[in-house]
Enzyme design. Structure first.
Site, mmCIF file in Angstrom:
data_model
loop_
_atom_site.group_PDB
_atom_site.id
_atom_site.type_symbol
_atom_site.label_atom_id
_atom_site.label_comp_id
_atom_site.label_asym_id
_atom_site.label_seq_id
_atom_site.Cartn_x
_atom_site.Cartn_y
_atom_site.Cartn_z
ATOM 1 N N LYS A 52 9.329 -6.501 -18.467
ATOM 2 C CA LYS A 52 9.642 -7.903 -18.153
ATOM 3 C C LYS A 52 9.258 -8.211 -16.706
ATOM 4 O O LYS A 52 8.714 -9.276 -16.403
ATOM 5 C CB LYS A 52 11.133 -8.179 -18.381
ATOM 6 C CG LYS A 52 11.510 -8.228 -19.859
ATOM 7 C CD LYS A 52 13.013 -8.190 -20.115
ATOM 8 C CE LYS A 52 13.281 -8.048 -21.621
ATOM 9 N NZ LYS A 52 14.694 -7.849 -21.953
ATOM 10 N N GLN A 96 20.584 -7.355 -19.607
ATOM 11 C CA GLN A 96 19.961 -6.430 -20.561
ATOM 12 C C GLN A 96 21.045 -5.714 -21.357
ATOM 13 O O GLN A 96 21.984 -5.171 -20.789
ATOM 14 C CB GLN A 96 19.082 -5.426 -19.792
ATOM 15 C CG GLN A 96 18.256 -4.513 -20.665
ATOM 16 C CD GLN A 96 17.182 -5.229 -21.476
ATOM 17 O OE1 GLN A 96 16.616 -6.222 -21.051
ATOM 18 N NE2 GLN A 96 16.908 -4.741 -22.668
ATOM 19 N N ASP A 119 17.797 -15.881 -22.809
ATOM 20 C CA ASP A 119 17.857 -15.013 -23.987
ATOM 21 C C ASP A 119 18.433 -15.745 -25.201
ATOM 22 O O ASP A 119 18.330 -15.254 -26.327
ATOM 23 C CB ASP A 119 18.757 -13.806 -23.698
ATOM 24 C CG ASP A 119 17.982 -12.513 -23.526
ATOM 25 O OD1 ASP A 119 16.875 -12.419 -24.077
ATOM 26 O OD2 ASP A 119 18.500 -11.615 -22.850
HETATM 27 N N1 GUN Z 1 18.161 -5.346 -25.526
HETATM 28 C C1 GUN Z 1 17.233 -5.166 -26.501
HETATM 29 N N2 GUN Z 1 16.516 -6.306 -26.663
HETATM 30 C C2 GUN Z 1 17.004 -7.200 -25.778
HETATM 31 C C3 GUN Z 1 16.681 -8.554 -25.463
HETATM 32 O O1 GUN Z 1 15.786 -9.175 -26.035
HETATM 33 N N3 GUN Z 1 17.425 -9.128 -24.494
HETATM 34 C C4 GUN Z 1 18.417 -8.471 -23.854
HETATM 35 N N4 GUN Z 1 19.099 -9.115 -22.919
HETATM 36 N N5 GUN Z 1 18.748 -7.235 -24.116
HETATM 37 C C5 GUN Z 1 18.044 -6.606 -25.070
#
Ligand code: GUN
Length: 280
Positions: A52, A96, A119
């Site tokens: 990211k 996350q 998200d």
């Molecule tokens: N953990 C696994 N996939 C994701 C995601 O798309 N967003 C977040 N915040 N955590 C994750």
């Protein structure tokens, strides 16, 4: 033989457009910025966060990481989120997942301002998706919808079968497919006769985290197969939830792993971030 849905290529195209939008915002005095919070050091999460960060850098987006050790209290985490909510230089906040067990992740997601919830995990945004109101849609389901649209795959009246009911993928995927007028069935660990259900699907979306679970004999001829799984095998190779080699002989469209859904998740995160910055 199935046509390959090239998520990598589509994500690249979307990210090129985003880069231009970020530049326009910059010329108008807005520096798009994402804040990412990680608690503990889950190795998979570290990889996701690094990807990211790289994607933000390439798009000209500012990226700030908040790394907390495993024993960080829930109060400390919520305090950080609230500070970022008030910080007008931050347009998106991403926590996350997973987080350590002593932290209530739903409480943490609910603390992220709905306007910065790139998200789409804040219950306000989850609810908006449910009633079909414009909102931040969680990135993986949103990316899958974009892929279906790019390849002109009809969803209206189709039997869509979603494997997995996680809050991150399975559940928002239900709403996305309903909003696209599909007939939706969700299978999970307690589902009986799962193979019979999958066999009826026009569109299969596999998000269960079981390597090569979906086999050729479970798939109807000409089905569209979307593979969300990222599983690391003992020999270090990565595979999806679908037995790609054999299922691709029977499907009409299929996403590869890697290079399918994964890159789209990041592209849609950047898309949501630019949307947040524009709104702000
Ligand atoms: N953990 C696994 N996939 C994701 C995601 O798309 N967003 C977040 N915040 N955590 C994750």
């Amino acid at each position: 033989m199935a046509e390959i849905i090239d998520g990598k290529m589509l994500a690249h195209k979307i990210r090129k457009d985003i880069k231009k939008e970020v530049e326009i915002l910059k010329n108008n005095g807005i520096n798009v910025k994402l804040a990412v919070i990680m608690v503990g050091n889950n190795p998979a999460s570290s990889v996701y966060v690094r990807n990211k960060s790289k994607a933000c850098e390439k798009a000209g987006i500012e990226f700030e990481e908040f790394l907390f050790d495993e024993n960080t209290t829930e109060d400390k985490l919520l305090e950080t989120i609230e500070k970022l909510n008030k910080d007008s230089s931050v347009h998106g906040i991403l926590l996350q997942s997973p987080v350590p067990g002593h932290i209530d992740i739903n409480k943490a997601f609910a603390t992220i301002s709905p306007d910065k919830d790139v998200d789409g995990f804040n219950p306000v945004n989850v609810g908006k998706l449910c009633i079909g109101v414009d909102t931040f849609i969680s990135c993986t389901p949103y990316g899958i919808i974009k892929m279906l649209e790019e390849y002109n795959i009809e969803t209206e009246g189709k039997e869509a079968v979603i494997l997995g009911r996680s809050n991150i993928v399975g559940k928002p995927m239900i709403q996305c497919m309903l909003n696209k007028n599909a007939t939706v069935t969700v299978c999970h660990s307690r589902t009986k006769n799962i193979e019979e259900i999958i066999k009826k699907a026009d569109i299969i979306i596999a998000a269960i985290g079981k390597p090569n679970f979906v086999k050729e004999n479970m798939v109807k001829q000409g089905a569209v197969v979307i593979d969300v799984g990222i599983n690391r095998l003992e020999d270090g190779t990565i595979c999806g939830d679908v037995d790609y080699e054999n299922v691709s002989k029977k499907a009409s469209f299929i996403t590869p792993v890697p290079g399918g859904v994964g890159p789209m998740t990041i592209a849609m995160l950047l898309n949501n971030l630019v949307k947040a910055a524009k709104k702000a």
